[in-house]
Write an enzyme that holds these catalytic residues in place. Sequence first.
Site, PDB file in Angstrom:
ATOM      1  CG  HIS A 188      39.333   7.274 -47.599  1.00  0.00           C
ATOM      2  ND1 HIS A 188      40.485   7.091 -46.889  1.00  0.00           N
ATOM      3  CD2 HIS A 188      39.690   7.887 -48.749  1.00  0.00           C
ATOM      4  CE1 HIS A 188      41.510   7.571 -47.586  1.00  0.00           C
ATOM      5  NE2 HIS A 188      41.059   8.061 -48.723  1.00  0.00           N
ATOM      6  CG  ASP A 314      45.226   2.959 -43.079  1.00  0.00           C
ATOM      7  OD1 ASP A 314      44.399   2.094 -43.447  1.00  0.00           O
ATOM      8  OD2 ASP A 314      45.487   3.973 -43.733  1.00  0.00           O
TER       9      ASP A 314
END
Lengths: 433, 317
Positions: A188, A314
Amino acid sequence: MLSDRRPILLTNARIVDPSRDSDFVGDLLIADGVIRDAKRGIGAAGVPEGTEIIDCRDKVVAPGLIDMRAFVGEPGAEYRETLATASQAAAAGGVTTIVMRPDTVPAIDEPAMVDFVLRRARDTAIVHVHPMAAITKGLKGQEMTEFGLLRAAGAVAFSDADRSVTNAQVMRRALTYARDFDALIVHHTEDPDLVGDGVMNEGEFSARLGLIGAPKAAETVMLERDMRLVALAGARYHAASLTCAESLDVLRRAKDMGAPVTASCSINHLALNEIDVGSYRTFCKVVPPLRAEEDRAAMVQAVASGLVDVVVSDHDPQDVETKRLPFEEAAPGAIGIETMLVAGLRLVHNREVGLLALLRALSTRPAELLGLPGGTLRPGSVADVVVVDLDMPWVLDPEDLKSKCKNTPFDEARLQGRVVRTIVAGRTVYEFV
Amino acid sequence: MTSAPQTSFVLNQRHLLGIEGLSRDDIVGLLDRAEHFVEDNRQINKKHSTLQGRTQINLFFEASTRTQSSFELAGKRLGADVMNMSVNSSSMRKGETLIDTAITLNAMRPDLLVVRHHASGAVELLARKVDCSVINAGDGAHEHPTQALLDALTIRRNKGRIERLIVTICGDILHSRVARSNIILLNALGARVRVVAPSTLLPPGIERFGVEVFRDMREGLRDADIVMMLRLQRERMSGSFVPSSQEYFHYFGLDERKLAYAKPDALVMHPGPMNRGVEIASSVADGAQSVIREQVEIGVAVRMAALEALAQNFPNA
């Protein structure tokens, strides 16, 4: 179990297989959990006795989706989602494989946790589940985990979920060590200091709403750093959540130089933009934040061209208590595993991306990156298949969603296209009636 | 007391700072002399007079048991007056610099300084400031010449040669002075040197050191004649360089299964001190192929040879 695994013939279907760049009308035969054949005119005559024959006229048959990033709350946050409910939501969304984030409680940072999750999934989930393991112990960004033993236990990739490994030395060593085990690092990219207290995209819109913005540079700075570290270490690297045009420039440059780099984008950042935050809708508060329309369009274009390899849901279930709060205090996250394909079809209907490119990013590419079976309709491969009606119109009622939490940014949305059947290893696990 | 033998070997330099800089003849000469001392050390009377009246100071800036005692015994068996200084606990703590310490000791007119220091290059720096001979007993991750010499002699005594043997060095190559000295020495004597380690424990450019690099231990051990294990320090095995001692042992620890990839008569070596269950299994460390205890014995002989060789150059010798 075996009794409902009788052979299935899907007839007169539009068979779309991104792994072979093929899109044709024909039949698909499934037996013993495996795709036996996919071609024109297999017909009812050429199948084993007892085969279930399903007419798929005007419907698309495609590889089951592989969702490369979803939060499942088991263990530790079962009130948000369990392996069972996540898998039911997945099946309803055409997702046949869930790749789990490791930020459970406790985190998936040791082989015993991988083993636990795989056993629970085997006993309670109706789709395939594969865990990612943490890059660093306790997701703390300091000490790397046992990549070798975790991979041997069944972790398909390594990620610190929605946290960035900010210490460049730790990241370099992790990448260096990962290379020896051919482990995929899924990172990320958001510099937490630069994000600061930002709760939405930094720009005019955040200024008008009076909300603190998080600049796109927070993402690009971290991605740039990672590209340099990958050049030093040579490990396979996957940028987990790109959202803006500037990041795409960085990614393109790295790919052009032949770096072993890939990337994904969440469906939220393809289907929505910062304007959807509207009057402080907390269901549109996600991490990274929804960006401007130019960035959304650039991301879609990148999926169409293959620059961005993978689209993920997600999926992040949040209950009412954490969402019914002032925008800046609300928890970020949106559910999405059930609506990912339909939201993607919106882009197809708008002619922003081709069906084959979308399905490639949802199935074939994640299978390749993670070394998973599936993502293909090639005869001999596992029968993970989705049947989709591309055109059926409907309005999303959150109460119909299988997920334990209902924090969908698409509540009450008018949608076009629907999953009508999901098959996992030759067994129908979802059927729309 | 036995008198100094006529055959003693002269090292054509004042200090022994590294294997780098030694010629092939230098190395073989030292090994040949050490071979004699191995036999001498097995006699009842082990005493020589080569260093009689000479002063040897063992100056250790880093804790060591075996190397320090090995040098102490070597000096005493050659007749020197030996003094041990562990600097951890004394003046360095009070802020004295390395060079001040050197100058102070030099004023006491020692003949030999045996120095270990945690910083690479520190022993050479010290050597430039003193009038006596200096032996490097290990500087940082740079060199540990007497360890490489004793390893070589252990190999030669067991295999009869060093040329063309396949020597696999496994473990923390990045931080290891033992690995560096051994790579240079073994290459000089014509061995084929391999290194095995996870990428995080390999220095950059290692492939240009004249070694074959492996990241899979089984491949690196295939047909090896010698398996040389290195110590992995505790602070490096909990997530910084490798994730854990369990994972390290699983992939890079020498156990019987991995050792089976080497030749059946392969020797197992370790410079000590060992982390049993981390880089080496006890069954292998204490097994029939292990020469780890022999390495310690030969260490004394090699250090006697080194001290003697330098002593030949002393003024008024």
